[in-house]
Enzyme design. Structure first.
Site, mmCIF file in Angstrom:
data_model
loop_
_atom_site.group_PDB
_atom_site.id
_atom_site.type_symbol
_atom_site.label_atom_id
_atom_site.label_comp_id
_atom_site.label_asym_id
_atom_site.label_seq_id
_atom_site.Cartn_x
_atom_site.Cartn_y
_atom_site.Cartn_z
ATOM 1 C CG ASP A 1 39.442 50.211 42.470
ATOM 2 O OD1 ASP A 1 38.312 49.707 42.289
ATOM 3 O OD2 ASP A 1 40.456 49.787 41.878
HETATM 4 C C1 BGC Z 1 38.977 47.294 40.099
HETATM 5 C C2 BGC Z 1 38.456 48.446 39.278
HETATM 6 C C3 BGC Z 1 37.001 48.258 38.956
HETATM 7 C C4 BGC Z 1 36.236 48.065 40.243
HETATM 8 C C5 BGC Z 1 34.758 47.931 40.047
HETATM 9 C C6 BGC Z 1 38.079 46.959 41.282
HETATM 10 O O1 BGC Z 1 38.431 45.772 41.874
HETATM 11 O O2 BGC Z 1 40.273 47.589 40.557
HETATM 12 O O3 BGC Z 1 39.214 48.569 38.104
HETATM 13 O O4 BGC Z 1 36.530 49.348 38.226
HETATM 14 O O5 BGC Z 1 36.723 46.910 40.896
HETATM 15 O O6 BGC Z 1 34.407 46.747 39.476
#
Ligand code: BGC
Length: 761
Positions: free
Chosen positions: A286
């Site tokens: 993530d």
């Molecule tokens: C979130 C994810 C997301 C990623 C990319 C993160 O802050 O937890 O769910 O896919 O950002 O945007």
């Protein structure tokens, strides 16, 4: 021009395809990736592990700089949060024509509940219990986004959560592992289709592995800690289901699992995911999750990056820990070249599966995009879908459906609020094109109905809080008038009306990432308005917008009709009006328990019995498991939802009293539509294992079917139970059923139903 190396290798692919099978196998890369890797320098391999954000949209601190420069140097494997085929084509050109080997980039985006055509938030979609429908929403999203240059979505999010304080409940499928697993598979099928090489399909990414939904106190990014039994039985199943469905990638979660943050957790990313479940795709972290291990207390960037690579995290989202430290770690011996090769290979294999080496621009199909993206057909589908996700929580005196006639006072901060219809994670959504409730009522009822509108209240009174719920530019349309002035105007409107529709609830940004709430009631200023409206004595139907279960006990006790509409997407207003006027009969059922108050949280239907259960129907008993100040019951249980008609359940029939380990049991029930309008009912089957070597939940969902029934019609609904449905994980992590007695319940919710019993031999 594609670089010569890639071209030579690509010709190789074509020869393979012409010589043999009709189509190139999407999993067998026929030595292509190995040959390519032989050409790559160490730096280029590390470069493939780097996934920056284009900077157009960020959820964390780091917007990466000089991306084009890095692409030219072969330091970027993929890019996310960039839209539009033309722009993506331009960036891809830099990779293909200006980097040494010309390896194409993979472009990603959070397409969570639609691309430009936005469907209801996932929690809403789950309330349709219609996996075919949900699959089709993912398919539609894939068709739209794949024409616009993007081949990879960070969806589905399948984190089980039993804590409505956590804002990200909006993004998941509720509290139940069985239903969430079915939905996880439907979404993966929808995105990926049968063949990733089909340019209208995209690679899916199941997230957030693992346990993110169990953040303590519902505070986002907080610690999780649970027994392995609970992980295996309640929290892991949807991720595993996605893997079983062939999901191409997995995203790590921010939280720790058993004391080690997921991105650096080898047990999770390698032993469970790959060795036990057989996952062979790529793992992406993530957003800055590797860097965040520094704050978790796992070491400096050098250490945590090595830890993540060793654990099995292949691609580093945004943080550039891999890019900046892996070479040194290799020199120091804390990682091996094989570790880097393994990660690089998985990323190249993903690109291969998507056909990017054959044609790096295959997902830039402007012509198809101009026909399909946000098309009338897709929006019509979004409208029909949305109407299936609404949950009728209460409908005293059949206030709903409304007549298409007379005067409606349309009141409340969500009534004329286009920008807050799409809900969280609608990154590419065109919020100003969403249909508001006010527009929807006009579209559906036309001139037959006179609408008198008044805003009546702000979403929240506190201006500072309001600024925290509009950081992504979705204005909440704050009104500077005083509470009393606004209520006065609303009462004027109410005076002229036959019925009041009160459109209330949360703004879109009150749920989703980093939007936890410790108070999950309707904001006080809206409740004040509601009280004033109720005092007029006119019938009030409340349309409730929310991204989470709310504690609306007061509303349940005082408002005669409540229709929960979540955040319904591009066509929200039309779909809500379809249901309000009875053109569509509501059929959604809750997939997350609504508590009476926040103190009951976590509250979920499949709890254990404890050694001191409260006697049925009792409130307080000294020395039993209960509260002094509230009953143990939820406000609305899992599986609950009303219709404009009524259903009756009769004749529960089991094909036998006993079932053998390799046998099956048929469970059938007759369901009758006993009302005067056609409708659909979600018939649910639950079991209870009465004695186990570990304690078992009081109920577990094991089957469901949505049946359409015309007024007066009866249908027999049949379920099949096998050993697999009765099995669970044991202390030694084996998955098996235990002989003994089971109860089976079939009914309209987790709290009601006909009951039978059988024995597993
Ligand atoms: C979130 C994810 C997301 C990623 C990319 C993160 O802050 O937890 O769910 O896919 O950002 O945007």
């Amino acid at each position: 021009m594609i670089k010569q190396t890639i071209l030579n290798l690509a010709v190789g692919i074509l020869i393979v395809s012409c010589a043999g099978e009709a189509q190139i196998s999407s999993t067998d890369n026929s030595g292509f990736v190995d040959s390519l890797m032989n050409e790559m320098t160490l730096e280029e391999k590390i470069g493939q592990l780097n996934l920056p954000s284009s900077g157009a949209f960020t959820t964390g601190e780091a917007a990466n700089s000089d991306i084009a420069g890095k692409i030219k140097k072969g330091q970027v494997g993929g890019l996310f949060n960039i839209q539009q085929a033309a722009r993506i084509r331009e960036v891809q050109k830099v990779a293909v024509e200006q980097s040494r080997l010309g390896i194409p980039l993979i472009f990603a985006m959070d397409v969570i509940h639609g691309y430009k055509t936005i469907f209801p938030i996932p929690l809403g979609l789950s309330c349709s219990w219609d996996t075919e429908l949900i699959e089709k929403t993912a398919r539609t999203a894939a068709r739209e986004v794949s024409a616009d240059g993007i081949a990879w979505t960070f969806s589905p999010m399948v984190d089980i959560s039993r804590d409505p304080r956590w804002g990200r409940v909006a993004e998941g499928n509720g509290e139940d592992p069985y239903l969430a697993s079915e939905i996880a598979q439907a979404m993966v099928r929808g995105y990926q289709g049968d063949d990733l090489r089909d340019p209208t399909t995209i690679m899916s990414c199941v997230k957030h592995f693992a346990l993110y939904g169990a953040a303590e106190a519902g505070r986002d990014y907080n610690t999780t800690d649970m027994s392995r039994l609970r992980m295996y039985n309640d929290y892991f199943p949807p991720y595993k289901a996605a893997v079983d469905a062939g999901v191409g990638s997995v995203m790590t979660s921010f939280n720790e699992v058993d004391g080690i943050p997921a991105s650096g957790n080898r047990w999770l990313m390698t032993e469970i995911l790959r060795e036990a479940w057989g996952f062979d795709g790529m793992v992406v972290t993530d957003y800055t999750a590797i860097n965040e291990m520094i704050d978790h207390g796992m070491g400096d960037l050098q250490q945590v990056s090595a830890l993540a690579l060793k654990a099995g995290s292949d691609m580093d989202m945004v943080g550039e820990g891999y890019l900046t430290t892996l070479k040194k770690s290799l020199e120091e011996g804390s990682i091996t070249e094989a570790d880097i090769d393994r990660a690089c290979k998985r990323i190249l294999e993903a690109k291969y599966k998507l056909g990017l080496f054959e044609d790096p621009y295959r997902y830039c199909d402007e012509e198809r995009g101009s026909k399909e993206i946000f098309s009338d057909e897709n929006r019509q589908f979004a409208r029909e879908t949305a109407a299936q996700t609404f949950v009728l929580l209460k409908n005293e005196d059949n206030i709903l459906p409304l007549k298409k006639g007379g005067t409606i006072a349309l009141v409340g901060p969500m009534a004329d609020n286009k920008l807050n219809m799409n809900g969280t994670w609608s990154v590419a959504g065109q919020h100003d094109k969403a249909i508001s409730l006010k527009e929807g009522i006009t579209n559906v009822a036309g001139d037959d109905v006179k609408i008198v509108f008044a805003k009546g209240a702000n979403i929240v009174k506190d201006a500072k809080l309001e600024s925290r719920i509009s950081v992504f530019g979705k204005s909440t349309y704050r009104d500077d008038r005083s509470e009393d002035e606004m209520i006065k105007e609303a009462l004027e409107a109410a005076k002229q009306a036959d019925v009041i529709v009160a459109a209330m609830g949360e703004a879109s940004e009150m749920s989703g990432e980093s939007s936890s709430r410790s108070d999950i009631e309707l904001p006080a200023t809206q409740r004040k308005l509601l009280k004033a409206l109720l005092e007029t004595g006119k019938p009030v139907a409340m349309v409730l917008f929310t991204g989470r279960p709310l504690a609306i006990k007061w509303e349940d006790e005082n408002v005669p009709a409540i229709l929960n509409v979540w955040f319904a997407g591009s066509q929200a207003g039309d779909a809500i009006a379809d249901v309000l006027f009875g053109d569509v009969n509501p059929s959604g059922k809750l997939t997350a328990t609504f508590p009476q108050n926040v103190g009951q949280v976590p509250i979920y239907y499949s709890h254990k019995n404890t050694g001191r259960p409260l006697a049925d129907g009792k409130w307080f008993q000294k020395f039993r498991s209960n509260y002094l100040d509230v009953t143990n019951e939820p406000l609305y249980p899992f599986g609950y939802g009303l219709s404009y008609t009524t259903f009756d359940y009769k004749n529960l029939n089991l094909s036998g009293e006993e079932i053998s380990m390799d046998g099956e049991l048929k469970v059938s029930v007759e369901v009758t539509n006993t009302g005067t309008v056609d409708g659909a009912e979600i018939v649910q089957l639950y079991i209870r294992d009465l004695v186990g070597s570990i304690t078992r939940p009081v109920k577990q969902l094991k089957g469901f079917e949505k049946v359409k029934l015309a007024a007066g019609e009866t249908k027999t609904v049949e379920f099949t139970l096998t050993e697999n449905d009765l099995a669970f994980y044991h202390h030694d992590m084996t998955f098996k059923a235990e002989p003994g007695k089971f109860k089976v319940f079939v009914g309209p919710s987790s709290a009601e139903g006909l009951e039978g019993e059988f024995t597993l031999n």
